[in-house]
Design a protein around this motif. Structure first.
Motif, short mmCIF file in Angstrom:
data_model
loop_
_atom_site.label_atom_id
_atom_site.label_comp_id
_atom_site.label_asym_id
_atom_site.label_seq_id
_atom_site.Cartn_x
_atom_site.Cartn_y
_atom_site.Cartn_z
N GLY A 1 44.19 -37.93 -8.56
CA GLY A 1 43.80 -37.24 -7.35
C GLY A 1 44.17 -35.77 -7.43
O GLY A 1 44.85 -35.33 -8.37
N LEU A 2 43.75 -35.02 -6.44
CA LEU A 2 43.99 -33.58 -6.40
C LEU A 2 44.46 -33.18 -5.01
O LEU A 2 43.90 -33.60 -4.00
CB LEU A 2 42.70 -32.83 -6.76
CG LEU A 2 42.70 -31.30 -6.58
CD1 LEU A 2 43.77 -30.65 -7.44
CD2 LEU A 2 41.31 -30.74 -6.90
N ALA A 3 45.53 -32.38 -4.97
CA ALA A 3 46.01 -31.78 -3.73
C ALA A 3 46.06 -30.27 -3.91
O ALA A 3 46.28 -29.77 -5.02
CB ALA A 3 47.39 -32.32 -3.37
N LYS A 4 45.85 -29.52 -2.83
CA LYS A 4 45.78 -28.07 -2.91
C LYS A 4 46.75 -27.42 -1.92
O LYS A 4 47.07 -27.99 -0.88
CB LYS A 4 44.36 -27.59 -2.61
CG LYS A 4 43.31 -28.05 -3.60
CD LYS A 4 41.95 -27.46 -3.29
CE LYS A 4 40.90 -27.88 -4.30
NZ LYS A 4 39.59 -27.22 -4.04
N ALA A 5 47.19 -26.20 -2.29
CA ALA A 5 48.11 -25.45 -1.43
C ALA A 5 47.83 -23.96 -1.58
O ALA A 5 47.27 -23.49 -2.58
CB ALA A 5 49.56 -25.76 -1.81
N ASP A 6 48.25 -23.20 -0.58
CA ASP A 6 48.11 -21.75 -0.62
C ASP A 6 49.22 -21.08 -1.43
O ASP A 6 49.10 -19.92 -1.81
CB ASP A 6 48.10 -21.17 0.79
CG ASP A 6 46.89 -21.60 1.59
OD1 ASP A 6 45.80 -21.75 0.99
OD2 ASP A 6 47.01 -21.80 2.82
N HIS A 7 50.30 -21.82 -1.68
CA HIS A 7 51.45 -21.31 -2.44
C HIS A 7 51.89 -22.40 -3.41
O HIS A 7 51.77 -23.60 -3.11
CB HIS A 7 52.59 -20.95 -1.49
CG HIS A 7 53.71 -20.21 -2.14
ND1 HIS A 7 54.76 -20.86 -2.76
CD2 HIS A 7 53.95 -18.88 -2.29
CE1 HIS A 7 55.58 -19.97 -3.27
NE2 HIS A 7 55.13 -18.76 -3.00
N PRO A 8 52.39 -22.04 -4.59
CA PRO A 8 52.79 -23.06 -5.56
C PRO A 8 53.81 -24.08 -5.02
O PRO A 8 53.81 -25.23 -5.46
CB PRO A 8 53.40 -22.26 -6.71
CG PRO A 8 52.78 -20.91 -6.59
CD PRO A 8 52.55 -20.68 -5.14
N SER A 9 54.63 -23.66 -4.08
CA SER A 9 55.65 -24.56 -3.54
C SER A 9 55.14 -25.41 -2.38
O SER A 9 55.89 -26.19 -1.80
CB SER A 9 56.89 -23.77 -3.11
OG SER A 9 56.56 -22.84 -2.10
N GLY A 10 53.85 -25.29 -2.06
CA GLY A 10 53.25 -26.12 -1.02
C GLY A 10 53.31 -25.47 0.35
O GLY A 10 53.63 -24.29 0.48
N PRO A 11 52.96 -26.24 1.39
CA PRO A 11 52.65 -27.68 1.39
C PRO A 11 51.28 -27.98 0.78
O PRO A 11 50.36 -27.19 0.90
CB PRO A 11 52.68 -28.06 2.87
CG PRO A 11 52.32 -26.79 3.59
CD PRO A 11 52.91 -25.68 2.77
N TYR A 12 51.19 -29.15 0.14
CA TYR A 12 49.96 -29.58 -0.53
C TYR A 12 49.20 -30.57 0.34
O TYR A 12 49.79 -31.46 0.95
CB TYR A 12 50.27 -30.22 -1.88
CG TYR A 12 50.60 -29.20 -2.94
CD1 TYR A 12 49.60 -28.69 -3.77
CD2 TYR A 12 51.89 -28.71 -3.09
CE1 TYR A 12 49.89 -27.73 -4.73
CE2 TYR A 12 52.19 -27.76 -4.05
CZ TYR A 12 51.19 -27.27 -4.86
OH TYR A 12 51.47 -26.31 -5.81
N GLU A 13 47.89 -30.39 0.37
CA GLU A 13 47.02 -31.28 1.13
C GLU A 13 46.03 -31.95 0.19
O GLU A 13 45.34 -31.28 -0.58
CB GLU A 13 46.26 -30.50 2.20
CG GLU A 13 45.37 -31.36 3.07
CD GLU A 13 44.69 -30.57 4.19
OE1 GLU A 13 43.79 -31.14 4.83
OE2 GLU A 13 45.03 -29.39 4.38
N LYS A 14 45.97 -33.26 0.22
CA LYS A 14 45.05 -34.00 -0.64
C LYS A 14 43.62 -33.75 -0.20
O LYS A 14 43.33 -33.68 1.00
CB LYS A 14 45.37 -35.49 -0.58
CG LYS A 14 46.75 -35.85 -1.11
CD LYS A 14 47.03 -37.33 -0.93
CE LYS A 14 48.44 -37.69 -1.37
NZ LYS A 14 48.74 -39.13 -1.16
N ILE A 15 42.71 -33.65 -1.17
CA ILE A 15 41.31 -33.40 -0.84
C ILE A 15 40.61 -34.72 -0.51
O ILE A 15 41.02 -35.79 -0.95
CB ILE A 15 40.58 -32.67 -1.98
CG1 ILE A 15 40.52 -33.55 -3.23
CG2 ILE A 15 41.26 -31.35 -2.30
CD1 ILE A 15 39.62 -33.00 -4.32
N LYS A 16 39.55 -34.62 0.28
CA LYS A 16 38.85 -35.82 0.75
C LYS A 16 38.05 -36.49 -0.35
O LYS A 16 37.69 -37.66 -0.25
CB LYS A 16 37.93 -35.47 1.93
CG LYS A 16 36.77 -34.55 1.60
CD LYS A 16 35.93 -34.29 2.82
CE LYS A 16 34.69 -33.46 2.53
NZ LYS A 16 34.98 -32.13 1.93
N GLU A 17 37.76 -35.77 -1.46
CA GLU A 17 36.95 -36.33 -2.53
C GLU A 17 37.75 -37.25 -3.47
O GLU A 17 37.18 -37.83 -4.40
CB GLU A 17 36.32 -35.20 -3.37
CG GLU A 17 35.29 -34.37 -2.62
CD GLU A 17 35.92 -33.17 -1.90
OE1 GLU A 17 35.17 -32.28 -1.47
OE2 GLU A 17 37.17 -33.14 -1.78
#
Length: 362
Positions: free
Chosen positions: A223-239
């Motif tokens: 899976g893949l999660a994305k964040a605006d900063h390397p330390s997060g917070p990370y949000e998983k993508i819907k795909e």
């Protein structure tokens, strides 16, 4: 020029049907396994081993001192191969170059005990630098089992300095019944083409894992999660999941993904878990990080590169390179060295193994 064709679920189904037909006819299903591996490799050798320890998860980075700093996991020999789940710690070693012997320097992260989320193991190190900060992604658990594995993050201003780790993990499993409800592990990190920071992670479903029969239970996906900063917070993508081999025959899957960007594409090297066989590495590419190409062979089994004496019987995974990771050239643009872990060596445990990447198949 034709646009690159992504490996879709329909392709998986069609390939599966071919595999079933091959089985009925008594043929070996190999797909493109006869093709040339993506990496042309020159073995450098077992450049790091420790008496009384298993070594695993070798994540290299160039230091400002010009040396190679290796973040690796280790656990005591008496725990056996399974000790990574209930006693691994993350350390740092150094060498003047990838061709030289590495020397252990310090323990970076050890299990914290008590009620901490990384109480019983610290494993899967992945070191990277963004601007002036070093980020060490890793996996921890608190019960010595797979169902509490979670990805965490430690940070430092220097490779040998004090590392700060938060009280909570960075990425949690999905809700019960989700494809990723069992754990989060095997982090792979890169800055995406959308300006966000991308964290790829491996997981699988608990019910499948507990109830399936066969030598490998559950089906590991990414899976893949994305964040605006390397330390997060990370949000998983819907795909999610973005890499899924579950429609392949024989419960094919993959693990140990490492990602880099080159020639306008994202590249992943990973350990094959049955797409071709369990001895090879896989190579996949993508333009967007979501749609990935059909896997091809990244590298072959160890016996294709080196000849070693037969190991003792307790080393049942001897002969394959696991946890593949790339050290780019100092320009940061070209894959130059392939690091991995493999069983064997003079202490009859597991060691680092380094290859020079002589060329890649474009």
């Amino acid at each position: 020029m034709d646009k690159p064709r992504h490996f879709t679920r329909r392709d998986f189904l069609q390939t599966s049907a071919l595999g079933i037909t091959a089985g009925v006819l008594g043929l070996a299903f190999t797909s493109s396994s006869s093709g040339k591996p993506y990496f042309s490799l020159k073995p450098i050798g077992r450049t790091f081993s420790l008496e009384n320890y298993y070594i695993w998860c070798n994540s290299p980075i160039w230091g400002e001192d010009g040396k190679v700093h290796l973040f690796y996991s280790r656990w005591r020999k008496e725990k056996g191969m399974g000790g990574w789940l209930n006693g691994s710690e993350i350390c740092r070693a150094e060498a003047d170059s990838p061709y030289d012997e590495f020397r252990h320097k310090q323990v970076i992260l050890a299990p914290r005990g008590g009620e901490f989320w990384d109480a019983t193991t610290c494993h899967n190190p992945l070191i990277t630098k963004v601007e002036n900060e070093y980020y060490l992604f890793y996996m921890g658990n608190h019960n010595g089992k797979t169902n509490t594995k979670k990805i965490g993050l430690a940070t430092s201003k220097s490779l040998d300095g004090d590392w700060v780790r938060p009280e909570s993990p960075l990425l949690l499993p999905g809700e019960q019944g989700a494809w990723d409800d069992h754990c989060t592990t095997n982090p792979a990190f890169i800055k995406g083409n959308d300006g966000k920071f991308w964290l790829f992670y491996k997981s699988w479903n608990t019910e499948e894992y507990e109830n399936q029969k066969g030598p490998v239970r559950g089906n590991r996906k990414y899976g893949l999660a994305k964040a605006d900063h390397p330390s997060g917070p990370y949000e998983k993508i819907k795909e999610n999941p973005v890499i899924d081999f579950s429609l392949q025959p024989d419960n094919a899957q993959l693990e140990d993904a490492f990602i880099w960007k080159q020639h306008g594409k994202f590249h992943i090297v990973a350990r094959d878990m049955g797409f071709f066989n369990h001895e090879y590495g896989l190579h996949l590419t993508s333009r967007d990080g979501l749609n990935w190409s059909k896997p091809k062979i990244a590298y072959l089994d160890m016996k294709s590169y080196v000849k070693e004496p037969a190991p003792p019987s307790h080393l049942k995974r001897f002969g394959r390179l696991e946890r593949p990771m790339i050290l780019m050239d100092k320009d940061g643009k070209t894959p130059k060295f392939l690091f991995g872990a493999t069983q064997g060596g003079k202490f009859e445990t597991s060691t680092s193994f380094v290859f020079e990447i002589a060329d890649t198949t474009i």
